[in-house]
Design a protein around this motif. Structure first.
Motif, mmCIF file in Angstrom:
data_model
loop_
_atom_site.group_PDB
_atom_site.id
_atom_site.type_symbol
_atom_site.label_atom_id
_atom_site.label_comp_id
_atom_site.label_asym_id
_atom_site.label_seq_id
_atom_site.Cartn_x
_atom_site.Cartn_y
_atom_site.Cartn_z
ATOM 1 N N CYS A 15 12.367 -11.307 -1.899
ATOM 2 C CA CYS A 15 13.346 -12.002 -2.737
ATOM 3 C C CYS A 15 13.571 -13.434 -2.256
ATOM 4 C CB CYS A 15 14.653 -11.218 -2.768
ATOM 5 S SG CYS A 15 14.504 -9.674 -3.698
ATOM 6 N N GLY A 16 13.432 -13.659 -0.970
ATOM 7 C CA GLY A 16 13.520 -15.028 -0.468
ATOM 8 C C GLY A 16 12.394 -15.887 -1.009
ATOM 9 N N PHE A 17 11.202 -15.317 -1.105
ATOM 10 C CA PHE A 17 10.071 -16.041 -1.688
ATOM 11 C C PHE A 17 10.312 -16.309 -3.176
ATOM 12 C CE2 PHE A 17 5.747 -16.158 -3.552
ATOM 13 C CZ PHE A 17 5.307 -17.315 -2.927
ATOM 14 N N ALA A 18 10.915 -15.341 -3.865
ATOM 15 C CA ALA A 18 11.250 -15.546 -5.278
ATOM 16 C C ALA A 18 12.266 -16.673 -5.431
ATOM 17 C CB ALA A 18 11.783 -14.259 -5.897
ATOM 18 N N ALA A 19 13.243 -16.726 -4.547
ATOM 19 C CA ALA A 19 14.230 -17.811 -4.596
ATOM 20 C C ALA A 19 13.557 -19.149 -4.313
ATOM 21 C CB ALA A 19 15.351 -17.550 -3.593
ATOM 22 N N TYR A 20 12.624 -19.164 -3.365
ATOM 23 C CA TYR A 20 11.882 -20.383 -3.050
ATOM 24 C C TYR A 20 11.097 -20.871 -4.271
ATOM 25 C CZ TYR A 20 8.242 -23.317 -1.031
ATOM 26 O OH TYR A 20 7.375 -24.341 -0.772
ATOM 27 N N ARG A 21 10.567 -19.923 -5.046
ATOM 28 C CA ARG A 21 9.796 -20.257 -6.239
ATOM 29 C C ARG A 21 10.685 -20.511 -7.461
ATOM 30 N NH1 ARG A 21 6.625 -15.575 -7.416
ATOM 31 N NH2 ARG A 21 6.144 -16.729 -9.288
ATOM 32 N N ASP A 22 12.013 -20.536 -7.245
ATOM 33 C CA ASP A 22 12.980 -20.799 -8.308
ATOM 34 C C ASP A 22 12.945 -19.700 -9.374
ATOM 35 O OD1 ASP A 22 15.075 -22.249 -9.327
ATOM 36 O OD2 ASP A 22 13.806 -23.567 -10.540
ATOM 37 N N SER A 23 12.826 -18.456 -8.931
ATOM 38 C CA SER A 23 12.725 -17.321 -9.837
ATOM 39 C C SER A 23 13.923 -16.385 -9.647
ATOM 40 C CB SER A 23 11.422 -16.563 -9.555
ATOM 41 O OG SER A 23 11.326 -15.426 -10.355
ATOM 42 N N PRO A 24 14.518 -15.913 -10.734
ATOM 43 C CA PRO A 24 15.600 -14.927 -10.596
ATOM 44 C C PRO A 24 15.032 -13.555 -10.251
ATOM 45 C CG PRO A 24 15.126 -15.287 -12.911
ATOM 46 C CD PRO A 24 14.266 -16.257 -12.143
ATOM 47 N N THR A 25 15.906 -12.620 -9.973
ATOM 48 C CA THR A 25 15.447 -11.261 -9.701
ATOM 49 C C THR A 25 14.846 -10.657 -10.962
ATOM 50 O OG1 THR A 25 17.712 -10.514 -10.074
ATOM 51 C CG2 THR A 25 17.009 -10.731 -7.796
ATOM 52 N N LYS A 26 13.743 -9.978 -10.776
ATOM 53 C CA LYS A 26 13.033 -9.331 -11.878
ATOM 54 C C LYS A 26 13.140 -7.819 -11.727
ATOM 55 C CE LYS A 26 10.760 -13.204 -13.106
ATOM 56 N NZ LYS A 26 11.409 -14.103 -13.939
ATOM 57 N N ASP A 27 12.566 -7.092 -12.680
ATOM 58 C CA ASP A 27 12.607 -5.632 -12.630
ATOM 59 C C ASP A 27 11.962 -5.081 -11.367
ATOM 60 O OD1 ASP A 27 13.921 -5.568 -15.037
ATOM 61 O OD2 ASP A 27 12.132 -5.136 -16.221
ATOM 62 N N TRP A 28 10.875 -5.708 -10.906
ATOM 63 C CA TRP A 28 10.212 -5.248 -9.694
ATOM 64 C C TRP A 28 11.106 -5.406 -8.473
ATOM 65 C CZ3 TRP A 28 6.398 -2.104 -9.994
ATOM 66 C CH2 TRP A 28 5.564 -2.147 -11.092
ATOM 67 N N HIS A 29 11.911 -6.439 -8.468
ATOM 68 C CA HIS A 29 12.847 -6.612 -7.359
ATOM 69 C C HIS A 29 13.865 -5.471 -7.353
ATOM 70 C CE1 HIS A 29 11.605 -10.960 -7.858
ATOM 71 N NE2 HIS A 29 11.218 -10.655 -6.638
ATOM 72 N N PHE A 30 14.318 -5.093 -8.547
ATOM 73 C CA PHE A 30 15.284 -3.997 -8.627
ATOM 74 C C PHE A 30 14.650 -2.674 -8.212
ATOM 75 C CE2 PHE A 30 17.428 -7.162 -11.205
ATOM 76 C CZ PHE A 30 18.707 -7.072 -10.682
ATOM 77 N N ALA A 31 13.370 -2.500 -8.485
ATOM 78 C CA ALA A 31 12.664 -1.309 -7.997
ATOM 79 C C ALA A 31 12.624 -1.314 -6.467
ATOM 80 C CB ALA A 31 11.254 -1.254 -8.571
ATOM 81 N N GLY A 32 12.375 -2.473 -5.881
ATOM 82 C CA GLY A 32 12.403 -2.589 -4.422
ATOM 83 C C GLY A 32 13.786 -2.309 -3.863
ATOM 84 N N MET A 33 14.812 -2.794 -4.547
ATOM 85 C CA MET A 33 16.178 -2.517 -4.101
ATOM 86 C C MET A 33 16.480 -1.029 -4.189
ATOM 87 S SD MET A 33 18.418 -5.642 -5.646
ATOM 88 C CE MET A 33 17.370 -6.470 -6.834
ATOM 89 N N ALA A 34 15.944 -0.357 -5.207
ATOM 90 C CA ALA A 34 16.146 1.088 -5.337
ATOM 91 C C ALA A 34 15.489 1.832 -4.183
ATOM 92 C CB ALA A 34 15.596 1.572 -6.675
ATOM 93 N N VAL A 35 14.304 1.388 -3.773
ATOM 94 C CA VAL A 35 13.617 2.029 -2.651
ATOM 95 C C VAL A 35 14.429 1.861 -1.365
ATOM 96 C CG1 VAL A 35 11.571 1.890 -1.166
ATOM 97 C CG2 VAL A 35 11.319 1.865 -3.658
ATOM 98 N N VAL A 36 14.902 0.658 -1.114
ATOM 99 C CA VAL A 36 15.690 0.417 0.101
ATOM 100 C C VAL A 36 16.983 1.229 0.059
ATOM 101 C CG1 VAL A 36 16.909 -1.328 1.460
ATOM 102 C CG2 VAL A 36 14.685 -1.857 0.464
ATOM 103 N N THR A 37 17.616 1.304 -1.095
ATOM 104 C CA THR A 37 18.839 2.091 -1.231
ATOM 105 C C THR A 37 18.555 3.569 -0.997
ATOM 106 O OG1 THR A 37 19.766 0.484 -2.771
ATOM 107 C CG2 THR A 37 20.745 2.675 -2.771
ATOM 108 N N LEU A 38 17.445 4.059 -1.514
ATOM 109 C CA LEU A 38 17.066 5.454 -1.289
ATOM 110 C C LEU A 38 16.865 5.735 0.198
ATOM 111 C CD1 LEU A 38 16.286 8.193 -2.540
ATOM 112 C CD2 LEU A 38 13.944 7.350 -2.625
ATOM 113 N N VAL A 39 16.233 4.806 0.900
ATOM 114 C CA VAL A 39 16.019 4.992 2.339
ATOM 115 C C VAL A 39 17.353 5.007 3.081
ATOM 116 C CG1 VAL A 39 14.955 3.973 4.395
ATOM 117 C CG2 VAL A 39 13.701 4.023 2.253
#
Length: 122
Positions: free
Chosen positions: A20-44
């Protein structure tokens, strides 16, 4: 607390932060794939919560107190979902930066959980 669980949560949180830091560097908002990653971290982190409840039920106790441990554990579980909701409110690059910060915060909370439990004893 199992060291493997703490390491897994910390590594996944830092990977999410870098992504997500790289996405912010690229001037990109959070996308669906980021939310999938957040779901994985939350599950862990939820797996970590279950493991800690089982250990507490078996009589293991944290060295620095149960209340402190539970407060950090609840904070760890809530960190990424809170960052996800905040990133939904901020649909710019700063939403990605919020999630990146949440990943770093979660990794720091994991270090503190490790200390509160007793540096791997138990």
């Amino acid at each position: 607390m199992l060291d493997a669980v703490i390491i897994t949560v910390s590594v996944t949180a830092l990977l999410l932060a870098a992504w997500c830091g790289f996405a912010a560097y690229r001037d990109s908002p959070t996308k669906d794939w980021h939310f999938a990653g957040m779901a994985v971290v939350t599950l862990v982190t939820l797996v970590q919560l279950v493991v800690s409840v089982v250990q507490l039920a078996h009589g293991d106790r944290p060295d620095q107190g149960l209340v402190v441990f539970l407060a950090y554990q609840i904070g760890a579980v809530c960190t990424i979902p809170a960052a996800a909701f905040m990133s939904l409110a901020e649909r710019t690059r700063w939403g990605s930066a919020i999630v990146a910060a949440g990943g770093v915060i979660l990794a720091v909370l994991e270090l503190r959980l490790h200390e509160v439990w007793g540096s791997g004893h138990g």
